[in-house]
Design a protein around this motif. Structure first.
Motif, mmCIF file in Angstrom:
data_model
loop_
_atom_site.group_PDB
_atom_site.id
_atom_site.type_symbol
_atom_site.label_atom_id
_atom_site.label_comp_id
_atom_site.label_asym_id
_atom_site.label_seq_id
_atom_site.Cartn_x
_atom_site.Cartn_y
_atom_site.Cartn_z
ATOM 1 N N UNK A 1 -1.607 82.979 -2.588
ATOM 2 C CA UNK A 1 -2.698 82.134 -2.116
ATOM 3 C C UNK A 1 -2.435 81.778 -0.661
ATOM 4 N N UNK A 2 -3.345 82.180 0.218
ATOM 5 C CA UNK A 2 -3.256 81.813 1.630
ATOM 6 C C UNK A 2 -4.053 80.531 1.850
ATOM 7 N N UNK A 3 -3.408 79.563 2.481
ATOM 8 C CA UNK A 3 -4.012 78.238 2.605
ATOM 9 C C UNK A 3 -4.758 78.077 3.920
ATOM 10 N N UNK A 4 -6.043 77.766 3.828
ATOM 11 C CA UNK A 4 -6.845 77.480 5.011
ATOM 12 C C UNK A 4 -7.282 76.020 5.048
ATOM 13 N N UNK B 1 -4.814 73.202 4.783
ATOM 14 C CA UNK B 1 -3.809 72.380 5.445
ATOM 15 C C UNK B 1 -3.106 73.096 6.592
ATOM 16 N N UNK B 2 -3.619 74.227 7.013
ATOM 17 C CA UNK B 2 -3.027 74.966 8.120
ATOM 18 C C UNK B 2 -4.008 75.003 9.286
ATOM 19 N N UNK B 3 -3.519 75.498 10.409
ATOM 20 C CA UNK B 3 -4.390 75.668 11.570
ATOM 21 C C UNK B 3 -4.879 77.091 11.722
ATOM 22 N N UNK C 1 5.781 77.027 -5.321
ATOM 23 C CA UNK C 1 6.071 76.542 -3.977
ATOM 24 C C UNK C 1 5.244 77.167 -2.871
ATOM 25 N N UNK C 2 5.716 76.945 -1.657
ATOM 26 C CA UNK C 2 5.090 77.512 -0.475
ATOM 27 C C UNK C 2 6.153 78.069 0.444
ATOM 28 N N UNK C 3 5.739 79.009 1.281
ATOM 29 C CA UNK C 3 6.686 79.767 2.096
ATOM 30 C C UNK C 3 7.656 78.902 2.886
ATOM 31 N N UNK D 1 1.156 80.500 0.618
ATOM 32 C CA UNK D 1 1.603 80.764 1.986
ATOM 33 C C UNK D 1 0.869 79.802 2.913
ATOM 34 N N UNK D 2 1.645 79.003 3.644
ATOM 35 C CA UNK D 2 1.101 77.995 4.549
ATOM 36 C C UNK D 2 1.465 78.234 6.015
ATOM 37 N N UNK D 3 2.588 78.866 6.255
ATOM 38 C CA UNK D 3 3.183 78.831 7.592
ATOM 39 C C UNK D 3 3.469 80.197 8.198
#
Length: 262
Positions: free
Chosen positions: A41-44, A46-48, A236-238, A20-22
């Protein structure tokens, strides 16, 4: 919870999750679980997203009954590892791990003494705000926390056997775009050197009782990875899943109704 996923993968089954990126919706973790994801997996990196957002995502995923892990921004930041775990992450993924020493630090930061040096705070988010026996909490957290090192540079690839040998590390995760960039073959996922790198990571993981992980974006890619020995896959990602599904169905509707744009 986390151990169930990891144990099944170690037994040879393929464990499937997603990134999850977005979409920082309160429902995103439960939506993933409802779709059959076994972990998220929550991405910290490549995200803000700030820690308040990560904490909310972790809290709203917990009722789904699947483990939520956090990719921290750096393998060199102890505070990021501590915050992710204290907010309730059941595991941490660190990018660009390039040495045995970096892997050992990551493991130490992720575990309470005597296994590691994780700072102690009990009855907070990772305990669902419930007081209990702190010795039980320590033992459970040390057994249940997943530690993932990303192999995504030439330096990390050259050290992968030593990294894989680190006690307490659970997963070697290939970051494919960064790895091909580092190898001087950006995006060449059919290049023999890249394919050899995949096999080297999978072999190092297997030789040391670790898992090999990856983020596939298609069924053929996932099938190939499983054949190579990868058992932990985050499909993939969201944002890309949403965009791909929307584009596919909008195109199908346009074709079916003869309303394609001219």
């Amino acid at each position: 919870m986390t151990l169930d996923v990891i144990d099944r993968a170690r037994a040879g089954q393929v464990a499937l999750g997603t990134f999850v990126f977005e979409f920082d919706s309160n429902g995103i973790g439960r939506l993933a679980a409802g779709a059959g994801a076994e972990f998220v997996v929550f991405d910290a990196e490549h995200t803000g997203w700030g820690w308040e957002t990560i904490g909310r995502l972790l809290a709203t995923t917990r009722p789904a009954g699947i483990p939520a892990w956090v990719r921290v921004p750096s393998a060199e930041d102890r505070s990021a590892v501590s915050r992710a775990l204290d907010l309730g992450a059941r595991g941490v993924m660190a990018p660009m791990v390039e040495s045995e020493e970096a892997a050992r630090r990551l493991v130490a930061w992720s575990a309470y003494p005597p296994r590691g040096v994780r700072g102690a705070a009990f009855g907070i988010a990772h305990d669902d705000y419930v007081a209990g026996d702190f010795l039980d909490t320590i033992a459970r957290a040390n057994d249940d926390t997943v530690v993932i090192a990303q192999i995504e540079t030439v330096a990390g690839l050259e050290e992968v056997e030593r990294i894989a040998a680190v006690d307490g590390l659970d997963v070697l995760w290939v970051g494919h775009f960064d790895l091909t960039n580092s190898m001087g073959i950006p995006g060449r996922f059919d290049h023999p050197d890249y394919l050899a790198a995949l096999d080297r990571v999978a072999s190092a993981a297997a030789d040391h009782g670790k898992l090999a992980g990856f983020m596939p974006t298609s069924v053929p890619q996932a099938t190939d990875l499983v054949e190579r020995g990868f058992r932990l896959l985050a499909y993939g990602g969201d944002l890309w899943i949403y965009q791909k599904a929307l584009a596919t169905d909008l195109g199908a509707i346009r074709s079916a109704t003869d309303s394609g744009r001219t």
